[in-house]
Each structure stands twice: as C-alpha cells, then as structure tokens.
Design a protein around this motif. Structure first.
Motif, short mmCIF file in Angstrom:
data_model
loop_
_atom_site.label_atom_id
_atom_site.label_comp_id
_atom_site.label_asym_id
_atom_site.label_seq_id
_atom_site.Cartn_x
_atom_site.Cartn_y
_atom_site.Cartn_z
N ILE A 1 0.83 -1.21 0.00
CA ILE A 1 0.00 0.00 0.00
C ILE A 1 0.86 1.27 0.00
N LYS A 2 2.00 1.17 0.65
CA LYS A 2 2.84 2.36 0.86
C LYS A 2 2.96 3.28 -0.37
N PRO A 3 3.32 2.73 -1.56
CA PRO A 3 3.50 3.65 -2.70
C PRO A 3 2.21 4.36 -3.12
N VAL A 4 1.04 3.73 -2.84
CA VAL A 4 -0.23 4.36 -3.28
C VAL A 4 -1.09 4.70 -2.06
N ARG A 5 -0.46 5.03 -0.94
CA ARG A 5 -1.27 5.15 0.28
C ARG A 5 -2.25 6.32 0.23
N ILE A 6 -1.84 7.44 -0.39
CA ILE A 6 -2.76 8.58 -0.39
C ILE A 6 -4.07 8.23 -1.12
N PRO A 7 -4.03 7.69 -2.37
CA PRO A 7 -5.30 7.29 -2.98
C PRO A 7 -6.04 6.23 -2.17
N VAL A 8 -5.30 5.31 -1.53
CA VAL A 8 -5.97 4.29 -0.72
C VAL A 8 -6.72 4.96 0.44
N PHE A 9 -6.04 5.90 1.13
CA PHE A 9 -6.70 6.59 2.25
C PHE A 9 -7.95 7.32 1.79
N ILE A 10 -7.78 8.00 0.66
CA ILE A 10 -8.91 8.81 0.17
C ILE A 10 -10.11 7.91 -0.19
N VAL A 11 -9.83 6.76 -0.81
CA VAL A 11 -10.94 5.86 -1.17
C VAL A 11 -11.63 5.34 0.10
N VAL A 12 -10.83 4.97 1.09
CA VAL A 12 -11.42 4.50 2.35
C VAL A 12 -12.28 5.60 2.98
N ILE A 13 -11.71 6.80 3.06
CA ILE A 13 -12.45 7.91 3.69
C ILE A 13 -13.73 8.22 2.90
N ALA A 14 -13.59 8.26 1.56
CA ALA A 14 -14.75 8.59 0.73
C ALA A 14 -15.85 7.55 0.92
N THR A 15 -15.46 6.29 1.03
CA THR A 15 -16.47 5.24 1.24
C THR A 15 -17.20 5.45 2.56
N LEU A 16 -16.41 5.70 3.62
CA LEU A 16 -17.02 5.90 4.94
C LEU A 16 -17.95 7.11 4.95
#
Lengths: 361, 225
Positions: free
Chosen positions: B68-83
C-alpha cells in the motif's frame, strides 16, 4: 513494472471492496429515503384530508400542475377526490395553490400554499374566500376575485388549469347524463322570486323531454313550473345543478332578497368584494312598478386604497352611489366597464332591477 | 504516551481546529447553529474513528503495508470517501433534517484535512486501538471547537442556542436588557472569520503568557543557583 502492477491491483481490490460496501448500504437506505420523500409529499395533503382514509396514488407531472394526488376509496378503490398542486405567475411571484376536486367536479377545498406577491395588497389572496367551494370547477363565473389584479388572475388561472386536468382524471368516473339547459333566467315573479329565484328550460333523457323547472339560489331543483309535468330523476337533478352552475347567463351572487307589494319596495342583494357582508340595494318603485323612485345602498365594501376612490367619487360607498347615479340618469349601464368586484356586483344588481322593471308585474 | 494522554491531546494541546488549523472551511460554514455543530461533530466522529481503524488495520500487516505504501494517499482517500458516503446515506435515510441542514458539507468531509491528516500522521504508523482512541479524541476535540464557535455565532447573531430540533434556548432577553438587537452579521461568513480569529487570538495570548511564565520561572531558578 511489477511494482506498478501491484499498486494497480491494490487499488482495484480496494475499489471493489468499497463498491460492495456502498452497494449493500445503499440497498438498505435507498427504500427508506424513497419512503421518506413520498411521505413528505403526502404531508401537504394533510392540510385537507386524513391520508389514512384513502388509497393514494401520486402522479408527478411537469408544467403548471406538478403533482396530482388521486384519492381512492379504501374498499372499492373508486376515485373519490383529486388534489392538485398547481402554480401560476402573478404580479411578481409564482402563486402555488392546492386545490381539491370531488368526483362530481365540484371544488372541495383550496388553499394558497405559497406566494410572494406585494405585501398588503397582493397577499390578500392568502386565505381569501374566492367563493369557489362547492362550485363546479369549470364555473369560473362563480370565482370572486378582484378581476383586474395580476394576483387574483393567477389564482383564477390555477382553477382553470385544474379544471382542464380534472376533466382528464375524472373521465369515466363522472357519469355522463344527457341533459341540456336551453335557457336559465331570473324568476321575475314577485310572488315567488324569493324562494325560487331562477327558472331553467331544460331538455333531458333519452327521449328529449322538454320542461321548465324552478331552481333555488344554489341552483338546486325546487319544483316544476308546471306542477303537472313529471319530476326528472335525481341523477338528472344533480346534473342540472352542476350544469346550471356553469351557465353564465345568471349569477347566484346577485338575487332578490325581499319584496313588499304594499309599499312597492324591493331588496336586491349582491355579493361584491366583501362577500361575507354583501351590498343590499333597497329599491322603492312607483305604484305601477315600472319605474324607480329611489335606490338606497347599504354596503360594507372596503377599499384597499380608498384614496383613489375618495378622490374621484367621494367617500365610501362611492362606487355604489356613482353607479346608481349613472343608472338613474340613463336607465342603462351598457357603457360601464366593471373591473372591480364591487362594480361588477353593482352592475349585476342594477341589470337585475332593470329586467324586473321590463319583465315583471 | 498512555491512552489517556492519547485521547486528551485532541481537546487542547493538538486541537485540530484551533491548534492545527485543519478543516476550517466546512467548520466556519456550518457553525451558524449549535445544532449543526453537534451534527457535523457526530458525522466527523464516525468517519474519523472508522477511517483511523480501517487504515491502521490495513497498515499494521507488514506485507500489506509494503504493497500500500507507494499508493497510500489514494488508498486513504478511497477508504475515507467510502465511509463518508456510508454516513451520508444513513443520515439521509434516518436523520433527514440534519442531512438537509449540513447539505454539501457532508460529502466535503472527504476532503476535510483532519481525516486525511490523522490517517497520514497517526493511524498508518500506530496500532488499531491507539488509532481509534486518537480518532475519538481528535473528533471530540473538533466537535468542542465547533460548539464554541457556533455558540458564540448563534448567540450573538440570533440570540438563541439551538441544541436539537425544537429544543431551543431563547436568550434574546439578554439583548433587550442591553437595549440592542442580535447582530445578524455573525451568522454570515464574516462573522465566522471574526469569531474564529478572536478565539485563536485568545488562545495564542494564553499560550504566550504560559511560555512567558515558564521562561520567568526558569530565569528565577537560574538566578537562585
């Protein structure tokens, strides 16, 4: 290259999982949201009826009428009432009305729900009695609004729009009966005009029976002009009342309200702007009852801008006295344009008086 | 740092709004009523706690962490957006009036810097339990900050304090005592900036005084030696 692929797969997997979560939450909340929105729409119906008394069908339309609520009987599912949310542009705003129509096409209830007309003069329309309750929706002659203002014309337009739409919604529900009103006139016989103010000549039934009937002030059937003629069936009489309301030759807002043969005194009541307190003209006739001796108006009309009337015609009841003077000078009101409710009411009253003088005893 | 400090740091020491000055845009926009502050606070609470939990869980496994590390910002944003979307849908269904009042600011929680900030600064490098406690503390600290701003704005601007729905305290008599009417300007954006500015100034002044005192006591200790 490999790293890029892994990152892509991570995002893809996450996207799929999140998509699944969202889809399942949506599956739970979407019906609740739809139900809430529907309930909010029905809530406005609560102004008029208990929503639980009917099976309700909501039609959403585009245009001046944005929604139609069809209220059907809970057991028979027959359409009983329709409520229309309708808008029309007045002087400076959309006037939104809720109008409820019965299956016999009479107006059950109406209300101005929102408007942004001029404060003071324009917002009189809110809660104003337009005299449409119980009237056939097509009978816009019954509409009592200051006909010369934008706001009242918009309200009138609302009724007109609803009338056109209601004819579609109730097609097939309202029974079609063969009945024609050939003429509808004031009963000018002083012996009977107080109890049965109108006479209608009608043709009805499959065999085209022609006859004459007396009608009451609300156009309901009273009795046959010739007592030997058979009385039509009740369905015809109901239809007759509805049709009589639509015929514009006479107005039940103007009628003879008292008569004294001894003193040759006649009272004519006519409803103007202040519908609750109509104008009453006390007319003294000569012994032959073919000419007017004097006319005295009693009026509780009010003028929103009394300044204008005061300047031209003197103090209230300026309009009434002005028209009486015109009438007595020329015995004719053909040239008078009545643009206000008060003047229209006065013209109707004086025309009724004139026809009595010409046709009565 | 124990759990208590971890929880309490969000209230004053690291208050997201007053100290870190994060997420100011929606905060200033919704604080016209105390009721809105409570609603926004609750929404942010759920999103922040859950996003901290999920992100901490994702990042606590070394194998996943490396992926996840290299793409963590998009991963965080997707998680947050889903919540956020989940919270928005639930609010729309069960708390319709609050949903209408908060309007566009619910979806905007996605880009509220507090959420992404905590994910990046704390959750990704801490244990799930610590992250949840941190999220609760930060969210409650944020809610307290919103309450303070909205209390002043609603009181000065409208003379009322709306706690929830019809539960409204009318304090306009206080204005009548002074002989003025509530200052409507405080309900407008300019009032939000003024209130926010005053509160920051007061906090800065008290912080300065504290530092001054510490310096003073250090000097006196030095002199005593």
């Amino acid at each position: 290259m490999k790293k890029g692929l892994v990152s892509g797969l991570v995002l893809l997997a996450l996207g799929l999982i999140c998509g699944l979560v969202l889809a399942s939450v949506n599956a739970i909340t979407a019906p609740v949201i739809a139900e809430n929105e529907y309930r909010a729409k029905l809530a406005i119906l609560g102004e008029f009826y208990d929503v639980d008394d009917f099976n309700i069908e909501l039609l959403e339309l585009s245009g001046a009428i944005d929604s139609v609520f069809l209220l059907k009987n809970k057991t028979t599912n027959v359409l009983e009432k329709a409520v229309y949310s309708v808008r029309s542009y007045g002087y400076q705003s959309d006037i939104v009305m809720l109008i409820a129509i019965n299956a016999d096409m009479t107006v059950d209830k109406y209300k101005v729900v929102s408007q942004g007309e001029t404060a003071g003069i324009g917002d009189v329309i809110v809660g104003y009695d337009f005299q449409m309750q119980g009237e056939n929706i097509a009978n816009l002659d019954a509409f009592a609004g200051p006909s010369a203002t934008f706001s009242a014309n918009a309200v009138r337009a609302c009724f007109q729009l609803v009338g056109a739409r209601a004819a579609i919604d109730f097609a097939g529900v309202t029974p079609q009966i063969v009945l024609t009103i050939n003429s509808l006139v004031y009963n000018l016989d002083p012996a009977t005009f107080l109890t049965k103010p109108f006479v209608a000549t009608i043709t009805y039934g499959e065999t085209n029976v022609q006859t004459q009937v007396y009608l009451a002030l609300n156009f309901a059937f009273v009795e046959m002009v010739n007592p030997l003629d058979p009385t039509p069936e009740q369905t015809f009489l109901t239809e007759l009342q509805l049709k009589a309301q639509q015929v514009s030759t006479v107005s039940n807002r103007t009628y003879f309200s008292a008569y004294d043969a001894g003193t040759h005194t006649l009272s004519i009541t006519t409803r103007g702007y202040n519908s609750a307190n109509p104008i009453v003209l006390v007319v003294v006739l000569n012994a032959a009852e073919d000419a007017v001796v004097s006319i005295t108006p009693t009026s509780a009309e009010s003028y929103i801008d009394s300044h204008d009337y005061a300047g031209t015609y003197g103090a209230t009841p300026g309009i009434e006295n002005h028209l009486i003077a015109r009438y007595q000078a020329s015995q004719s009101l053909d040239t008078v344009a009545g643009a206000t409710v008060t003047s229209s009411a006065m013209i109707r009253a004086l025309q009724l008086l004139q026809s009595f003088l010409e046709g009565g005893e | 740092m124990n759990q208590k400090d971890n929880f309490l740091k969000g209230f004053v020491k690291e208050n997201p709004l007053f100290v870190q000055v994060l997420g100011t845009c929606p905060s200033l926009a919704v604080t016209t009523k105390v009721e809105n502050a409570i609603g926004m606070g609750i929404a942010v609470f759920f999103v922040l706690v859950l996003s901290n939990l999920v992100i901490s869980l994702l990042m606590s496994r070394p194998a996943w962490r490396d992926m996840i590390k290299p793409v963590r910002i998009p991963v965080f944003i997707v998680v947050i957006a889903t919540l956020v979307t989940v919270v928005e849908m639930i609010m729309h269904a069960y708390l319709t009036s609050l949903y209408v009042a908060l309007g566009v600011f619910i979806p905007l929680i996605v880009v509220n810097c507090i959420i992404l900030g905590r994910a990046e600064a704390f959750a990704q490098s801490n244990k799930p339990l610590d992250s949840v406690v941190d999220g609760m503390g930060m969210a409650l600290g944020y809610m307290v900050a919103l309450l303070v701003i909205s209390f002043f704005r609603e009181f000065i601007g409208a003379g009322t304090v709306t706690i929830w729905g019809n539960l409204q305290i009318d304090l306009s008599f206080l204005f009548r005592v002074i002989g003025i009417t509530p200052i409507d300007m405080f309900l407008k954006p300019v009032g939000a900036f003024l209130t926010f500015g005053f509160i920051l100034a007061v906090l800065a002044a008290s912080a300065n005084r504290k530092i001054q005192k510490q310096k003073q006591s250090a000097l006196t200790k030095e002199a005593a030696k």
